[in-house]
Design a protein around this motif. Structure first.
Motif, PDB file in Angstrom:
ATOM      1  N   GLN A 122      34.708  49.557 -93.716  1.00  0.00           N
ATOM      2  CA  GLN A 122      33.339  49.837 -93.294  1.00  0.00           C
ATOM      3  C   GLN A 122      32.428  48.665 -93.654  1.00  0.00           C
ATOM      4  O   GLN A 122      32.467  48.163 -94.776  1.00  0.00           O
ATOM      5  CB  GLN A 122      32.829  51.113 -93.973  1.00  0.00           C
ATOM      6  N   ARG A 123      31.626  48.229 -92.695  1.00  0.00           N
ATOM      7  CA  ARG A 123      30.751  47.082 -92.901  1.00  0.00           C
ATOM      8  C   ARG A 123      29.344  47.391 -92.394  1.00  0.00           C
ATOM      9  O   ARG A 123      29.142  48.301 -91.588  1.00  0.00           O
ATOM     10  CB  ARG A 123      31.296  45.849 -92.168  1.00  0.00           C
ATOM     11  N   ASP A 124      28.375  46.589 -92.843  1.00  0.00           N
ATOM     12  CA  ASP A 124      26.985  46.732 -92.409  1.00  0.00           C
ATOM     13  C   ASP A 124      26.456  45.382 -91.960  1.00  0.00           C
ATOM     14  O   ASP A 124      26.787  44.340 -92.559  1.00  0.00           O
ATOM     15  CB  ASP A 124      26.110  47.271 -93.545  1.00  0.00           C
ATOM     16  N   VAL A 125      25.617  45.417 -90.919  1.00  0.00           N
ATOM     17  CA  VAL A 125      25.042  44.188 -90.403  1.00  0.00           C
ATOM     18  C   VAL A 125      23.661  44.493 -89.822  1.00  0.00           C
ATOM     19  O   VAL A 125      23.391  45.626 -89.420  1.00  0.00           O
ATOM     20  CB  VAL A 125      25.970  43.562 -89.330  1.00  0.00           C
ATOM     21  N   LYS A 126      22.809  43.483 -89.784  1.00  0.00           N
ATOM     22  CA  LYS A 126      21.501  43.604 -89.152  1.00  0.00           C
ATOM     23  C   LYS A 126      21.574  42.966 -87.766  1.00  0.00           C
ATOM     24  O   LYS A 126      22.112  41.862 -87.608  1.00  0.00           O
ATOM     25  CB  LYS A 126      20.419  42.895 -89.973  1.00  0.00           C
ATOM     26  N   ALA A 127      21.015  43.648 -86.769  1.00  0.00           N
ATOM     27  CA  ALA A 127      20.995  43.119 -85.401  1.00  0.00           C
ATOM     28  C   ALA A 127      19.568  43.147 -84.876  1.00  0.00           C
ATOM     29  O   ALA A 127      18.908  44.183 -84.947  1.00  0.00           O
ATOM     30  CB  ALA A 127      21.910  43.932 -84.492  1.00  0.00           C
ATOM     31  N   ARG A 128      19.096  42.007 -84.337  1.00  0.00           N
ATOM     32  CA  ARG A 128      17.753  41.933 -83.769  1.00  0.00           C
ATOM     33  C   ARG A 128      17.870  42.135 -82.258  1.00  0.00           C
ATOM     34  O   ARG A 128      18.459  41.314 -81.551  1.00  0.00           O
ATOM     35  CB  ARG A 128      17.099  40.589 -84.080  1.00  0.00           C
ATOM     36  N   LEU A 129      17.303  43.243 -81.773  1.00  0.00           N
ATOM     37  CA  LEU A 129      17.485  43.648 -80.390  1.00  0.00           C
ATOM     38  C   LEU A 129      16.851  42.670 -79.396  1.00  0.00           C
ATOM     39  O   LEU A 129      15.865  41.998 -79.714  1.00  0.00           O
ATOM     40  CB  LEU A 129      16.892  45.046 -80.172  1.00  0.00           C
ATOM     41  N   ARG A 130      17.422  42.634 -78.209  1.00  0.00           N
ATOM     42  CA  ARG A 130      16.915  41.772 -77.140  1.00  0.00           C
ATOM     43  C   ARG A 130      16.609  42.617 -75.904  1.00  0.00           C
ATOM     44  O   ARG A 130      17.048  43.768 -75.796  1.00  0.00           O
ATOM     45  CB  ARG A 130      17.926  40.682 -76.808  1.00  0.00           C
ATOM     46  N   ASN A 131      15.862  42.031 -74.954  1.00  0.00           N
ATOM     47  CA  ASN A 131      15.559  42.740 -73.714  1.00  0.00           C
ATOM     48  C   ASN A 131      16.616  42.450 -72.654  1.00  0.00           C
ATOM     49  O   ASN A 131      17.604  41.750 -72.922  1.00  0.00           O
ATOM     50  CB  ASN A 131      14.147  42.389 -73.219  1.00  0.00           C
ATOM     51  N   SER A 132      16.402  42.952 -71.441  1.00  0.00           N
ATOM     52  CA  SER A 132      17.392  42.781 -70.371  1.00  0.00           C
ATOM     53  C   SER A 132      17.528  41.325 -69.930  1.00  0.00           C
ATOM     54  O   SER A 132      18.511  40.951 -69.288  1.00  0.00           O
ATOM     55  CB  SER A 132      17.011  43.655 -69.165  1.00  0.00           C
ATOM     56  N   GLU A 133      16.521  40.493 -70.265  1.00  0.00           N
ATOM     57  CA  GLU A 133      16.571  39.074 -69.928  1.00  0.00           C
ATOM     58  C   GLU A 133      17.269  38.255 -71.022  1.00  0.00           C
ATOM     59  O   GLU A 133      17.425  37.044 -70.899  1.00  0.00           O
ATOM     60  CB  GLU A 133      15.154  38.532 -69.726  1.00  0.00           C
ATOM     61  N   GLY A 134      17.631  38.926 -72.128  1.00  0.00           N
ATOM     62  CA  GLY A 134      18.320  38.237 -73.199  1.00  0.00           C
ATOM     63  C   GLY A 134      17.414  37.558 -74.205  1.00  0.00           C
ATOM     64  O   GLY A 134      17.854  36.721 -74.988  1.00  0.00           O
ATOM     65  N   THR A 135      16.117  37.922 -74.206  1.00  0.00           N
ATOM     66  CA  THR A 135      15.185  37.347 -75.172  1.00  0.00           C
ATOM     67  C   THR A 135      14.626  38.457 -76.053  1.00  0.00           C
ATOM     68  O   THR A 135      14.793  39.642 -75.767  1.00  0.00           O
ATOM     69  CB  THR A 135      14.013  36.629 -74.477  1.00  0.00           C
ATOM     70  N   GLU A 136      13.930  38.059 -77.119  1.00  0.00           N
ATOM     71  CA  GLU A 136      13.329  39.023 -78.038  1.00  0.00           C
ATOM     72  C   GLU A 136      11.871  39.319 -77.674  1.00  0.00           C
ATOM     73  O   GLU A 136      11.181  40.038 -78.391  1.00  0.00           O
ATOM     74  CB  GLU A 136      13.399  38.494 -79.479  1.00  0.00           C
ATOM     75  N   ASN A 137      11.404  38.767 -76.558  1.00  0.00           N
ATOM     76  CA  ASN A 137      10.001  38.911 -76.183  1.00  0.00           C
ATOM     77  C   ASN A 137       9.681  40.326 -75.724  1.00  0.00           C
ATOM     78  O   ASN A 137      10.470  40.955 -75.010  1.00  0.00           O
ATOM     79  CB  ASN A 137       9.633  37.937 -75.061  1.00  0.00           C
ATOM     80  N   VAL A 138       8.508  40.814 -76.123  1.00  0.00           N
ATOM     81  CA  VAL A 138       7.964  42.054 -75.582  1.00  0.00           C
ATOM     82  C   VAL A 138       7.058  41.669 -74.422  1.00  0.00           C
ATOM     83  O   VAL A 138       6.066  40.958 -74.606  1.00  0.00           O
ATOM     84  CB  VAL A 138       7.167  42.832 -76.657  1.00  0.00           C
ATOM     85  N   GLU A 139       7.436  42.077 -73.227  1.00  0.00           N
ATOM     86  CA  GLU A 139       6.733  41.651 -72.027  1.00  0.00           C
ATOM     87  C   GLU A 139       5.539  42.554 -71.739  1.00  0.00           C
ATOM     88  O   GLU A 139       5.702  43.764 -71.595  1.00  0.00           O
ATOM     89  CB  GLU A 139       7.692  41.692 -70.823  1.00  0.00           C
ATOM     90  N   LYS A 140       4.351  41.952 -71.664  1.00  0.00           N
ATOM     91  CA  LYS A 140       3.180  42.721 -71.249  1.00  0.00           C
ATOM     92  C   LYS A 140       3.030  42.582 -69.744  1.00  0.00           C
ATOM     93  O   LYS A 140       3.090  41.498 -69.198  1.00  0.00           O
ATOM     94  CB  LYS A 140       1.903  42.255 -71.950  1.00  0.00           C
ATOM     95  N   ARG A 141       2.843  43.696 -69.099  1.00  0.00           N
ATOM     96  CA  ARG A 141       2.783  43.731 -67.651  1.00  0.00           C
ATOM     97  C   ARG A 141       1.566  42.970 -67.126  1.00  0.00           C
ATOM     98  O   ARG A 141       0.472  43.066 -67.661  1.00  0.00           O
ATOM     99  CB  ARG A 141       2.710  45.179 -67.195  1.00  0.00           C
ATOM    100  N   THR A 142       1.767  42.202 -66.055  1.00  0.00           N
ATOM    101  CA  THR A 142       0.685  41.495 -65.387  1.00  0.00           C
ATOM    102  C   THR A 142      -0.049  42.446 -64.459  1.00  0.00           C
ATOM    103  O   THR A 142       0.562  43.089 -63.599  1.00  0.00           O
ATOM    104  CB  THR A 142       1.224  40.295 -64.585  1.00  0.00           C
ATOM    105  N   VAL A 143      -1.347  42.556 -64.637  1.00  0.00           N
ATOM    106  CA  VAL A 143      -2.156  43.426 -63.782  1.00  0.00           C
ATOM    107  C   VAL A 143      -2.585  42.643 -62.549  1.00  0.00           C
ATOM    108  O   VAL A 143      -3.195  41.580 -62.656  1.00  0.00           O
ATOM    109  CB  VAL A 143      -3.396  43.947 -64.533  1.00  0.00           C
ATOM    110  N   LYS A 144      -2.264  43.159 -61.357  1.00  0.00           N
ATOM    111  CA  LYS A 144      -2.598  42.488 -60.098  1.00  0.00           C
ATOM    112  C   LYS A 144      -3.893  43.068 -59.526  1.00  0.00           C
ATOM    113  O   LYS A 144      -4.068  44.284 -59.476  1.00  0.00           O
ATOM    114  CB  LYS A 144      -1.453  42.663 -59.094  1.00  0.00           C
ATOM    115  N   TYR A 145      -4.753  42.170 -59.061  1.00  0.00           N
ATOM    116  CA  TYR A 145      -6.014  42.582 -58.460  1.00  0.00           C
ATOM    117  C   TYR A 145      -5.994  42.418 -56.938  1.00  0.00           C
ATOM    118  O   TYR A 145      -6.901  42.888 -56.261  1.00  0.00           O
ATOM    119  CB  TYR A 145      -7.174  41.786 -59.070  1.00  0.00           C
ATOM    120  N   ASP A 146      -4.957  41.752 -56.418  1.00  0.00           N
ATOM    121  CA  ASP A 146      -4.727  41.669 -54.975  1.00  0.00           C
ATOM    122  C   ASP A 146      -3.544  42.557 -54.653  1.00  0.00           C
ATOM    123  O   ASP A 146      -2.406  42.273 -55.052  1.00  0.00           O
ATOM    124  CB  ASP A 146      -4.431  40.228 -54.549  1.00  0.00           C
ATOM    125  N   LEU A 147      -3.811  43.640 -53.937  1.00  0.00           N
ATOM    126  CA  LEU A 147      -2.782  44.656 -53.704  1.00  0.00           C
ATOM    127  C   LEU A 147      -2.640  44.978 -52.219  1.00  0.00           C
ATOM    128  O   LEU A 147      -3.478  45.669 -51.639  1.00  0.00           O
ATOM    129  CB  LEU A 147      -3.131  45.943 -54.472  1.00  0.00           C
TER     130      LEU A 147
END
Length: 257
Positions: A146-171
């Motif tokens: 039995q072992r323990d490890v720390k893992a830093r999660l990533r997003n679907s793009e493979g980065t650790e960034n939290v993506e804030k949605r871009t608000v569009k004003y031309d729709l």
């Protein structure tokens, strides 16, 4: 013991104190009605999704980057495990949180952040509670140890960034803007988005005029431009728009989307 029927999905599951404990999502039944098993999304995951939408405009999913399967008796015997439950790693994606933390194919995950893991669904739920960039504690078994490890999660793009949605004003042929609170109050509406300019002929053909305040899309309230973006993301085909002009005249329009 809660009776859940087809059509209850999306409804609240509450305890005897009236506290939300989940959102009804599915049933497994041979009769087509409530006899059988009911399933709900846990409130901890619901709250995380809600916070993501309110703060960032979209759900942020942290991922380990592994392909997994439930451990059963046959797998436990083949791997000479002294446990009969857990989650077997079949594959580790390159550059993923799992690979960077040292997890390998053949490891069996038995715990996340101090919680015992017995199945794939439990693992997915506990990981999904976290955003990309969050570090989680993973307990696993490798070669009987039995072992323990720390893992830093990533997003679907493979980065650790939290993506804030871009608000569009031309729709889709219109330019929109938020409406000041004083103007909303004078028109006695709680929220709205103003059409600042009309570019596409389809809006003109529908009868919509510049300056129209959109208050509802398909009966769903519109509070601001960010809200409008989120609502329209799920629309295809025609939409029903309700609102009011600055002179108080109300309008209802059907527009192809």
């Amino acid at each position: 013991d809660a009776a859940v029927n087809p059509g209850n999905s999306g409804g609240a599951l509450v305890n005897l104190q009236g506290e939300l404990i989940g959102i009804n999502s599915a049933i497994a039944t041979s009769s087509g009605s409530y006899q059988g098993y009911s399933f709900a999304i846990p409130v901890s995951l619901v709250k995380k999704v809600m916070d993501d939408l309110l703060e960032l405009g979209q759900v942020q999913r942290g991922m380990l980057g592994i392909q997994i399967t439930d451990v059963n008796a046959a797998i436990a015997e083949d791997l000479k495990l002294n446990i009969s439950q857990g989650v077997l790693i079949n594959r580790v994606n390159g550059g993923s949180a799992a690979e960077l933390s040292g997890l390998k194919r053949g490891d069996v995950i038995v715990g996340i952040d101090g919680h015992r893991i017995n199945s794939v669904s439990e693992l997915q739920e506990l990981v999904a509670r976290n955003r990309p960039g969050k570090e989680i504690a993973v307990r696993y078994i490798r070669e009987g140890e039995q072992r323990d490890v720390k893992a830093r999660l990533r997003n679907s793009e493979g980065t650790e960034n939290v993506e804030k949605r871009t608000v569009k004003y031309d729709l889709n042929g219109i330019e929109v803007e938020d409406v000041p609170y004083k103007e909303l109050a004078s028109l006695q509406v709680e929220g709205a988005v103003r059409i600042k300019d009309i570019i596409s002929d389809k809006w003109k053909a529908a009868g919509v005029k510049k300056g129209f305040l959109i208050t509802y899309i398909d009966k769903v309230p519109v509070d601001n431009v960010e809200d409008l973006n989120r609502i329209l993301d799920f629309k295809k085909g025609g939409i029903l728009i309700e609102g009011v002009y600055a002179n108080g005249k109300k309008g209802v329009y059907g527009v192809e989307w």
